[in-house]
Structures are given as C-alpha cells and as structure tokens.
Scaffold this active site. Structure first.
Site, PDB file in Angstrom:
ATOM      1  N   ARG A 304      29.108  46.047  33.051  1.00  0.00           N
ATOM      2  CA  ARG A 304      29.221  45.274  34.289  1.00  0.00           C
ATOM      3  C   ARG A 304      28.229  45.781  35.335  1.00  0.00           C
ATOM      4  O   ARG A 304      27.705  44.999  36.129  1.00  0.00           O
ATOM      5  CB  ARG A 304      30.646  45.251  34.838  1.00  0.00           C
ATOM      6  N   GLU A 703      38.430  41.701  43.156  1.00  0.00           N
ATOM      7  CA  GLU A 703      37.424  42.752  43.177  1.00  0.00           C
ATOM      8  C   GLU A 703      36.220  42.509  44.076  1.00  0.00           C
ATOM      9  O   GLU A 703      35.752  43.431  44.741  1.00  0.00           O
ATOM     10  CB  GLU A 703      36.906  42.986  41.751  1.00  0.00           C
TER      11      GLU A 703
END
Ligand SMILES: Cc1cc2nc3c(=O)[nH]c(=O)nc-3n(C[C@H](O)[C@H](O)[C@H](O)COP(=O)(O)OP(=O)(O)OC[C@H]3O[C@@H](n4cnc5c(N)ncnc54)[C@H](O)[C@@H]3O)c2cc1C
Ligand code: FES
Ligand code: FES
Lengths: 747, 463
Positions: A304, A703
């Site tokens: 990520r 997030e």
C-alpha cells in the site's frame, strides 16, 4: 427498556470482552516473554513461577496440540517461541493462575538460559545485511531515468518516520471456554474473527467447526487488533484446552505496549525533479520499512505504501522501490492508513524542499501538480475525474487559503516569541483490500415472526459505526423502521470465513452483503405483497414500515411477515458479496486493485513558541469526499478522530527503545497521545457526489483522513522556518517539543 | 468490617485494605463500567465519584477520582458512585449529550467521561477542564466538546446538592438518598502505628505497586483531618501535608499571594490526579521533576516532620539527599508545609514547565523563580529552583545570587543564563537529552525574567 448501542456505551452497560461475566472456575493467563532482542534459549525454569501463590500451570510450546504457527501471510510465526527469540517481549511460556495478578507475577518469575545473538534495530543496517521479509518491490511509471534530463530543478533528501502505538483504549483481551464436545468457544477482542478462528483451530488441532469465535465490540482497534489480537486468543485457547477450564487473558497497558507491534517506522530517500514551469516530471524514492521480527502484515502494508507513493499528484515518471526489513523489534502491524501515510509523507517532504529551493509557496506547487482526470497511477488505474483539484479549490475558497496565508505572514511580522505556519495536505486513497481475495463478505439475515430483523455480518464495531451503517442499509432496503433492525455481534457460527474489518472496507463489503441478504428476503415477499395488495409485483414498494402500492393501499410490515410465515415463505437469507471488477497482478504490479479513490484536502495551522520550543496545532479545515453521505455525524466523527490520530503521530507520540531493544515508552505516562487540549478545532466540509462505487453510493471514510494529520508536521516546520531558515535535507518525525527546540536553537 | 456506600447500598470491603478499588468494583462487584485502560492514572477511563464528609461540613463533597489509583481502605465509609450508579431509566443529560453530539464512538472512554462531567456539574466547575484528563482515541474530542457545549448551554450552573442533581436527572434519587447516610468518620488523632506503608493521595504508591499480592497494612494520611487544613500563620501559611494539589490550587490565600500559581497548577497531572495527589506525597515521592517541590523550593517552604520522637522543622531545601532519597526518618511523617507570604505581592513568583504534552504530563524540566522587591531598574532578591536537571528538585543559588542587585537588562539576563548553563549538568533520558535540558533551562530563565520584567524582550535575552 432497551437502549441503542451508543446509549448502552454511554451508560457503561455495554460489555467489552474483558467485562464479560466469567464462568465459575475461570483461570487467568499471562505470558512470560523474552528479555533479549535476539537469543537462543534452553532450559525454561518453571519452579519459581509454580511456587508463586495462585499459579496453576506453566505451558510451553511443547504443550501445543496442533501446529505452533499463527502466521497468516507467511508461515513461521510461532505462538510460543522454541529455542530462539527474535525480540524483547516475544512470548516463550504461558503462566496460568487463579487470578490475573498471580499470573502476572508468576510470568515474571519464569526464567531460561539465554545465549544472546546479534540483533538489528536500525532499518538500514538490516537492509544492508539482507534481512528482508521478501525481495524489494518496485512500482514504476514512464521513464524516470530519461526524465531527469528534462528537469530544471532536482531536489533530494531523506526522511525518518517514527512509529506509533495504537493506544486502542481497550487492551488486548480474550476469553476461551472449553465446550462439552471438546471444542472451544472464544470471545475475542479482534478485528479479524476468522483470523482468530483459523489460528485457534490450527494450534488446537481442532477442525474449524469445533471452534466458535464471537466478537461483541472493540474498545478501539485502528489496525492493532487485525493480526495482533490473534496470539492472545490462541494462548487463552491453549490454556483452556489443556486445563479444561475457562481462561481469560487480558494484557495490562504496559504489557500491551511492550508486547504488541506498532505502526511501521520508515526510512526513505527521495529525489524529485521539476521543469521550469514547476511541473513535477520525475520522482524516485527508496522506502525502508522496519517490519520488526516477523512478516505479520508488513508486505501488504508495504504494497500500500507503493500504491500511494504519489498520493494525489500527477507524476508522469516514477520509480518507487520499497523493502520490508526484518529487525529485532516486536513485529509491526496494521495501523490506520496501512503504510500509505508513510509513503505520502516522503513526497510531501520532497515537495516542500523543492518549493523552498524555488522560493515559492509549497501550496502553489501542490495545486499545480494535482491529479487531473485521466492521469495514470503507477499501477494501471487512472484518475477517474478532477476531484483532486475540485476538493483543493473548495478548501482554498471556502476556508480562504490566501487570507490565512496573509494572516500567518502578518502574525509573524509582529516579533513576539510565537511563530505561525500552515500547510495543506491533499489525499488520494484507494479503497479495497489490495489482496483481492479479501474483498468478499457474508451476511445472515433473519426476519422473526414479530417482524423484527436480525442481521449478522463479519463487520466488527470498534467505534467506527459500521454496525449503525449496516443497520441503516438494511432498514432502507427493507423499507422498515430502523428500530426493527438489530445488528448482532459477529460470530463465526453465523458467518464464516469473513475478512477482517479493515482497509476502511467494513461498511462497503459487509453493508453490501447485508443489502443483498435483505433483497433476497424481499424477493420472496414481493409476490405475496402483490397478491395481498392486488397489484403486479413490480408495483409493490417497501417503505415506511409497510409494503405499499401506487394507490396508497398498504400492508404493514408485521402483518406481511405473519402472512409470509403462514405461507411458509423463507424469512431468512444468507448472502455473499464480492466486490466486482477487482484484479491485480503482483508480478507486473498492474491491474485494478481499488473499487474507487477517496480524495480531499486539509489546511492545518500551527504555532510554535520559539523560546520554549513547544508547538501546538491551532486549527484544521478539511474538505473531504464522502460520495452519498449515509450518516454525516459518523463521517464527521471518523474524520475528526483520524486527523487527531495523525497529529499525534506527527507531534507528541514518540516510541523510544533502549540500546537492547527494550521499549522505554511503555505507559501512557511516557507515551503521550493527544488530549482534549491538544486537539484543534476541526472544520469539516463533506463533499457529496453521486455515483460512488461504495455502499449505496457512499464512500469509505476510516483511514484516508489520517493523512491530513501530516499537515501538523509541515505546518509546525513552516512556523519554525518563520523564525529562521532551517536545514531540510533530513526530515524526522515526530516533531516533539525537544526536536522543535533543538532545531530552532541549533543544538 | 470496613464498609462502603456503593451507589445506593452499604457493602462490605475486602479485608485487605490495599485492594485496588478498580479490581474490587470489576471483579468482586461485577461493576464493569470503570475500565482498566491504563492502570496508572493516565487516562481517566476508570473514574468514579468519591463522596466524603469533610471536616467542618455536613454534606458530602464528591470528587471524580481514578479508581485504579485508590485502595479500598481509602474509600472506607465513603460514598462511591460508579458510572452505572448514575443510570436511571432515561439517559442522564450527560449521557444524552454525549450520544447526541457524537461524543461516543467505541465507547470505552465514555463511562469515565460521564463521571468526570457529572462530577464537574455537581461541583459547579468548568466542564472543559474537568474532562482534561479523559483520553479518547476515537473521537478526536470533537463530539466530546460539542457535548460539553450542549451541557453548558442547557443545564443550570452548579454547584448542586445531590438532591438537586437528582432533580436534574444527573443521578437517580436512590443514589442521592444514599449520600445522606454518610457520617464524618475520622478523628483528629495522629499516632504512629507500625504500618508497612504510608499513603496519602495514593497517586504514586499504587503506580509503584501494580499486581500486588495485597495484605499490607497502610496508614491512610488522607483520613486525618489535621493534615488536610490550610491555615494562616503569623509568618505565612501552614499547609497540612495531606492537602491535595486541587485544594491548594483553589484556596483563596494562594491566589491572593501568588496570582499566577493556580493557573500554572492546571498543568499538573489531570483533574482526577490533582483531586487526590497531596503536597506531602509530591515532596516525599522526591521525583527529580516534582512540580510542587520546585514551586515550594522557590517559595522558601519549610517542613514540619513528626515522628514517635517528636516534631522538627526543616527547610525544604535541606530535605532532599539524593535520587529519590529524603531526610525523612523511619516512622517519620511530613505533617505540614510552611509557606512565607508574598508581602502583599511584593514578592512575585513565576513558574515554567515544558513537557512532551502541554497538559497532564511529567515535565522534561520545570523551574520557578521568586523575585523580591529591588531598587528601581534592578533585580531584588531572587530564589530560583529547577527540576529535571539533577537527581532531585533543586535550588540554583549561584545564578540567583548573580542576579541580585544587577540592572534589569538583556545583558544581565544573558550573563545569568550563561552562568546557569554551568550550574547544572542534566543527564540524558527519555524526557530529553542533557544538552536539551540545559539549554531549555536557560530559556526558562529568560521566560521567568521576561514575564516578571516586561521591559525585557525575549529575543534580546537568549543565551
Ligand atoms: C497520572 C499521573 C500524573 C502525574 N503528574 C504529575 C505532575 O504533573 N507533576 C508532578 O509533580 N507529579 C505528578 N505525578 C506524580 C505524583 O502523583 C504526585 O507527585 C503526587 O503529588 C504524589 O502525592 P500522593 O499523595 O498521591 O502520594 P502517595 O502515592 O500517597 O505517596 C507517595 C509516597 O510518599 C509517601 N508519603 C506521602 N505523604 C507522606 C507524608 N505526609 N509523610 C511521609 N510520607 C508520605 C508515601 O509513603 C509514598 O511512598 C503524577 C502521577 C500520576 C499518576
Ligand atoms: S485506568 Fe487509566 S486512569 Fe485508571
Ligand atoms: S470513544 Fe473510543 S476511546 Fe473514546
């Protein structure tokens, strides 16, 4: 009298795992842990621990009936160490006692013969010694090597990003209860019920159908209970299985801080090239991720970082390489943002260095280089629209960026001991698990004879409001009053093989599965309703707690259900959902890993006290993309919480170890998270737009807003440089009072 | 059998008086609203209201305290109201405000927050400060602030009696009723029984004894009204050693003498710790960065020590012998602290504290400076103290003496801070490197002097 889940929490009556009434005869367990960062060991001495009043048993790896391995992405992560330990705090034995205090005391009396081995703590040293979890990975776009020649400005530098402790307010906890059939019932405070399910079965040597895992609710998770709730549940299970007694294990705060992993610290080198007009042409970075002693989720987190290394910027030529490095610290793990904020920080640092070199405001460079529709990401997707610039411009106009810049400049001209600074941080965050297989969910819906509805999914509520979202979706879909819908706690008996509640996907995946289950029940009810209302099935509308047809005739929901039961129609449904269209080829690093991107931008303002070297964040303004907003209060709450967590990571939260790898900041006295006074006022504008790919057109919100917290660092730095120019080749977080002071005053 | 009024009923307390109240509530009584989130007083998730009848009062006074930092012995004969004890059929206004304003996410911090806010409403204290020690990791405090604003706008302002509070729905009538059953329990007697440990506010002792075996006999200083009084004396103030930081902070004589001191003390720990921690505990604890010790050193405090052999008086400056070591003899107690007064403001105090977090944090270093009257344009007498720069909280006489009688100029300040840099040799540690602490102390001297002498500008004074 019944109360909503929030009311139950406010009344202190909601039970967390550690609040569950203990069955008679419950024992308590605590681990004995390695005092060494890396060592071989032999001869565990049980005697002193067994002599501690209240201690019932000491268990070691030899007592594990199944396989001593709880690794998920990679094998080879033992529950209890055998012969070798790889960090301070690695469990090597389990002490079981009749009270938690006795178990804790007994665990500290256990000893072994330790033969120390060389240990790595520094990530670059580990990299140099080839201590890698997997070979480094590279994401690239364009031709970065050729592009440098076209650059008129090239800046390079280094970044050292600190770790952070999750500080979920509820510490790790599990209760294991032996069943009469040899199986186990586990109550675990985990984001990953199926992770616990699989691991408990594996260490117990039991088939999964003899293990039930139930998760009521979590007192915060933030990623820290995704993988790292598993060992505690397994240890409680091991003791329960061996001793045939219920066993609870709850870590106290210092142990929780010492024994569990944290946000990955990163070290990075970057190079950014611009043309004469200030356009970004080339970006190259090397990211060193400090994984700690095992893989845990590190490689997924690293991936990520690579996905998000260019954040919301258009970068035609990119090459970012990232290495997950093994060190002798407790294994670092998921933490809100999952590696993306670290990578984004590196580029933000590079942009500010370039702006300084060019003598222009960073905000000008940032705005000019935001993603436009059709711009390519390095992983095969392209920007679907102009939301990056649109949110920036909305922030800039609505919160008067130019006015704020002027106000800061005016303030700094007045010569007091305070200096102010501001920073804008955009975000572009991809939503979906990047491991495509995890993008699936299951939901079980029952309509009971009285018309009340129960829905069970894999979504674990930890304060993010996922159960409320699911409740709303089910109520909307069935057209019933929200009060009719109860979201049951997640249980692996009701839903199987669920993905962890993580990657901000909890509502998208589980909400969609719940919607599908509701639709399935409705499909069965529709012909009956049509018959009762004497209209064609297509004409039936389920809304306002009834089935209605065009002329207003209606049959109330409870009556419809009674009728359906009498007709022997199915009133329950199990639905499965898999996000469509996702694919990713990790060998080429190309595909469509995300269902959609979330975009937004934030303006952060800060003040430093030059004399004392203290800083504070004054104000944050946010424009954030939520798609079709299902619940503005929930969205706002997620943004506020994430921003403050990000600010804490950038400022007051500092993880310190001694030279032997022992954690020094192991209490909430020494590790400071933001409090009421630190948290700035946060103004939020939710940008709504139709047609998002998430749940009912909404977007994930857990997030991405954490990234706005990065602005705290850059705003403080801007305030500091308003006092005097500071070197910026190396940027290091957190920007604690000590760092602000030493940088301002050249120590 | 020691007993406790728990919510609305008397219950027997465990025989071991050093049992943690939090454990007793959760394990023995099944009252799990108070959460064990840190166990060290740092988060306020375990708050309960503790009511007791204080000397000279007829009705109980309630304080929100961390139950993880209380022993059951400390609350014997008191009224403890837990978060669930506040529940009636309807949500209380505090609960309702938190729910309506999104002050609840995971909810683990919520019961402690409800107790803190309810306590503040009862006592008529500002809500914002009352919740300053309640950590929340989910909300970013936005919803909590909105809830506090709602309460502030919609409830009359206190203080309230328990009955008034019950009328407002803050707690059930049965719990209010239970408060009337309390009696003033303690005698005046101070004797010196042979106890294994002495505790006062217990904010330090409990942290030092986690997961204890239990069964130690404790002398509870908090139970001795004679140690809890603030009295005027001919030469200043006499403070009982068991006076809490909060009582000290709020006492009118303190603000009258040292106007900035009450505000400075809001940087000491959290509201719950200030409501429990005592002056004596702060001194005897002998932490090198103890905030009260640093202030009392600058103020020129003296101590009365009492033991089986009698009483003696000692300047605080002579009390500290070495790292966590004091001149206290075995079985001796600090009974009183004597403060000279400010001579109607002629002596002025300034205090500084720098920590990783502004509120509720142990200082990296702290310092206080007392400035006496001097000739026009010149420094008068100076007493300077600092914590975190040596093994004990200490006076810095060289720098102080240097300043006396010198003209109030940037050059004097620079020279003094130069000297100060050589007067201390701080060690490096988790709260900062030695070099940082030394230079920071020099800056705090500038902070003191620019605050007390507004003609000085900080930038001219930096070392
Ligand atoms: C969360 C938290 C935050 C804190 N923040 C701060 C801070 O900001 N600044 C700061 O300075 N300190 C701080 N402290 C440290 C400490 O709590 C205080 O110093 C407090 O004043 C200690 O007082 P007490 O009455 O609670 O001591 P206790 O815990 O009751 O006692 C401490 C020690 O002193 C002895 N003792 C106490 N009173 C006497 C007496 N009269 N005679 C003889 N012996 C005695 C006891 O036997 C014990 O050994 C903090 C503590 C906590 C838990
Ligand atoms: S548990 Fe944190 S203050 Fe008591
Ligand atoms: S709501 Fe989760 S800690 Fe406050």
């Amino acid at each position: 009298m019944t109360y909503s889940p929030l009311a139950l929490l406010a009344r202190g009556e909601a039970r967390f795992t550690g609040d569950l009434p203990l069955p008679p005869g419950t024992l308590h367990a605590m681990v004995a842990v390695s005092p060494q960062a890396h060592a071989r060991f032999s001869r565990i001495d049980h005697s002193a621990a067994l002599a501690e009043p209240g201690v019932v048993a000491v268990l070691t790896a030899a007592d594990i009936p199944g396989t001593n391995d709880i690794g998920n992405l990679f094998r080879g992560e033992p529950l209890l160490a055998v012969e070798e330990v790889h960090c301070v705090g690695e469990p090597y034995a389990l002490v079981v006692a009749d009270s938690a205090d006795a178990a804790w005391r007994g665990a500290r009396k256990l000893s072994a013969d330790w033969q120390p081995l060389p240990a790595f703590f520094d990530v670059r040293a580990a990299y140099a010694a080839d201590q890698l979890i997997q070979p480094p990975r590279t994401f690239a776009l364009g031709d970065v090597d050729a592009a440098w020649a076209d650059c008129t400005t090239i800046v390079s530098g280094r970044v050292e990003l600190g770790s952070a402790e999750h500080v979920y307010m509820e510490t790790q906890c599990a209760l294991a209860i032996p069943r009469d059939d040899g199986g186990l019932k586990i109550h675990a405070a985990t984001q990953s019920p199926s992770g616990v399910h699989k691991a408990v079965a594996a260490i117990s040597g039991l088939p999964m159908h003899l293990v039930d895992v139930e998760v009521e609710r979590l007192g915060g998770g933030f990623g820290g209970k995704e993988e790292q709730a598993t060992p505690w549940a397994c240890l409680a299970a091991l003791a329960a299985l061996r001793l045939r007694r219920p066993v609870r294990l709850q870590l106290d705060r210092p142990d929780d801080m010492r024994l569990t992993g944290k946000r990955h610290p990163y070290s990075a080198d970057y190079r950014l090239g611009l043309d004469a007009q200030g356009n970004f042409l080339a970006y190259e970075a090397m990211l060193y991720q400090n994984a700690g002693c095992t893989a845990d989720l590190s490689t997924a987190i690293l991936e990520r970082s690579l996905f998000h290394a260019t954040n919301a910027y258009r970068l035609p030529n990119v090459r970012v390489t990232a290495a997950s490095c093994r060190t002798n610290l407790p294994s670092n793990t998921a933490f809100r943002g999952f590696g993306a904020p670290q990578a984004m920080f590196v580029l933000e640092a590079a942009i500010r260095r370039a702006a300084r070199q060019l003598g222009i405001a960073p905000e000008n460079l940032q705005r000019q280089n935001l993603l436009r529709m059709g711009d390519a990401f390095p992983y095969g997707m392209t920007a679907a629209d102009d939301r990056a610039t649109a949110s920036w411009d909305e922030l800039s106009s609505h919160f008067d960026l130019a006015g704020r810049q002027q106000a800061v400049a005016d303030f700094n001209a007045n010569g007091s001991q305070l200096r102010k600074g501001l920073a804008v941080v955009p975000v572009c965050f991809g939503i979906s698990f990047t491991a495509t297989l995890l993008n699936q969910a299951e939901a079980l819906l029952h309509v009971y004879a009285d018309g009340s509805v129960s829905i069970t999914t894999g979504a674990v509520d930890m304060g993010q409001g996922v159960q409320q979202r699911i409740r709303r979706v089910v109520a909307l879909t069935l057209g019933v009053d929200e009060a009719r819908v109860h979201v049951a706690s997640t249980s692996t008996r009701s839903v199987a093989n669920v993905s962890p509640t993580a990657a901000s996907t909890g509502a998208d995946l589980n909400g969609e599965a719940a919607r599908q289950a509701a639709l399935r029940v409705l499909a069965g009810l529709r012909p009956l309703a049509a018959e009762l209302l004497a209209c064609p099935p297509e004409a039936v509308v389920f809304a306002d707690d009834a089935a209605t047809q065009a002329d207003g005739r209606r049959i109330a929901w409870p009556e419809l259900i009674v009728a359906a039961y009498a007709r022997r129609l199915p009133l329950s449904a199990l639905a499965h959902y898999a996000t469509p269209g996702l694919h990713f080829d990790p060998s080429a690093n190309q595909g469509r890993p995300f269902a959609y991107h979330v975009m937004g931008a934030a303006l952060v303002e800060a003040t430093v006290d030059v004399l004392r070297g203290t800083g504070r964040i004054d104000r944050v303004a946010v424009v954030h993309d939520v798609g079709r907003c299902l619940d503005p209060a929930l969205d706002r709450g997620q943004i506020e919480g994430a921003v403050v967590q990000g600010i804490g990571w950038m400022t007051c939260e500092e993880i310190l170890h001694d030279a032997q790898g022992r954690l020094l900041t192991d209490t909430l006295a020494s590790y400071k998270i933001p409090d009421l006074y630190d948290a700035p006022a946060i103004d939020i504008r939710l940008r709504q737009d139709a047609g998002a790919a998430g749940l009912l057109g909404s977007k994930a919100v857990g997030e991405p807003p954490l990234v706005y917290g990065l602005g705290a660092y850059f705003a403080l730095r801007a305030a500091m440089t308003a006092w005097r120019p500071l070197p910026d080749e190396v940027q290091q977080t957190p920007l604690t009072a000590e760092r602000i002071f030493t940088q301002l005053h050249d120590l | 059998m020691p007993r406790l009024m728990l919510n609305s009923r008397w219950v027997d307390l465990p025989v071991a008086a050093d049992t943690s109240l939090l454990d007793f509530l959760r394990q023995d009584r099944g009252l799990t609203a108070a959460k064990p989130a840190c166990g060290s007083g740092d988060c306020s998730a375990c708050l309960v209201l503790v009511g007791e009848i204080e000397a000279g009062h007829a009705t109980p006074h309630y304080r929100a305290l961390s139950s993880c930092l209380l022993t059951t012995g400390q609350v014997a004969d008191c009224h403890v109201i837990t978060a669930e004890g506040l529940n009636g059929e309807r949500l209380t206004p505090v609960q309702q405000a938190l729910v309506d304003q999104d002050g609840v996410q995971c909810g683990y911090c919520s019961p402690g927050l409800v107790v803190a806010l309810t306590g503040a409403l009862l006592n008529g204290q500002p809500l914002g400060d009352a919740a300053g020690g309640n950590l929340c990791r989910c909300t970013g405090y936005g919803g909590i602030r909105r809830a506090m604003a709602t309460l502030h706008n919609h409830l009359p302002s206190g203080p309230f009696s328990l009955d008034q509070a019950a009328d407002l729905g803050l707690l059930p009538p049965t719990v209010a009723q239970a408060g009337h059953a309390l009696r003033a329990p303690y005698g005046e007697l101070l004797h010196f029984p042979d106890r294994e440990a002495v505790i006062a506010g217990d904010t330090d002792w409990s942290v030092q004894h986690p997961h204890r075996v239990g069964g130690q006999s404790l002398l509870q200083l908090h139970h001795l009204p004679g140690l809890r009084r603030i009295e005027a004396a001919a030469d200043g103030l006499r403070l009982g050693a068991a006076v809490t930081i909060e009582e000290f902070q709020r006492h009118p004589a303190i603000a009258a003498n040292w106007p900035d001191l009450p505000h400075f003390l809001s940087f000491f720990a959290s509201p719950a710790v200030r409501a429990s921690a005592t002056l004596g505990g702060n001194l005897v604890n002998a932490s090198p960065v103890a905030d009260m010790a640093v202030i009392l050193l600058a103020l020129g405090a003296e101590l009365t020590l009492a033991g089986p052999q009698g009483e003696r008086r000692l300047p605080l400056a002579d009390f500290y012998l070495g790292f966590h070591r004091t001149g206290l003899h075995k079985h001796e107690l600090v009974t009183a602290i004597h403060l000279p007064h400010s001579h109607n403001g002629a002596w002025r105090l300034h205090a500084e504290k720098v920590a990783r977090r502004e509120h509720d944090d142990i200082a990296s270093i702290n310092s206080a400076l007392l400035l006496g009257p001097g000739e026009a344009g010149h420094f008068g007498a100076v007493r300077l103290s600092a914590g975190g720069v040596g093994p004990v909280p200490m006076l810095l006489p060289k720098t102080a003496e240097f300043l006396v009688g010198k003209p109030i100029t940037p050059a004097t300040v620079r020279a003094a801070s130069q000297l100060l840099g050589s007067e201390v040799a701080p060690h490096s540690g988790p709260r900062g490197s030695g070099a940082y602490k030394r230079r920071l102390l020099q800056h705090l001297l500038v902070g003191h002097l620019t605050a007390l002498c507004p003609q000085l500008h900080f930038a001219d004074c930096l070392p």
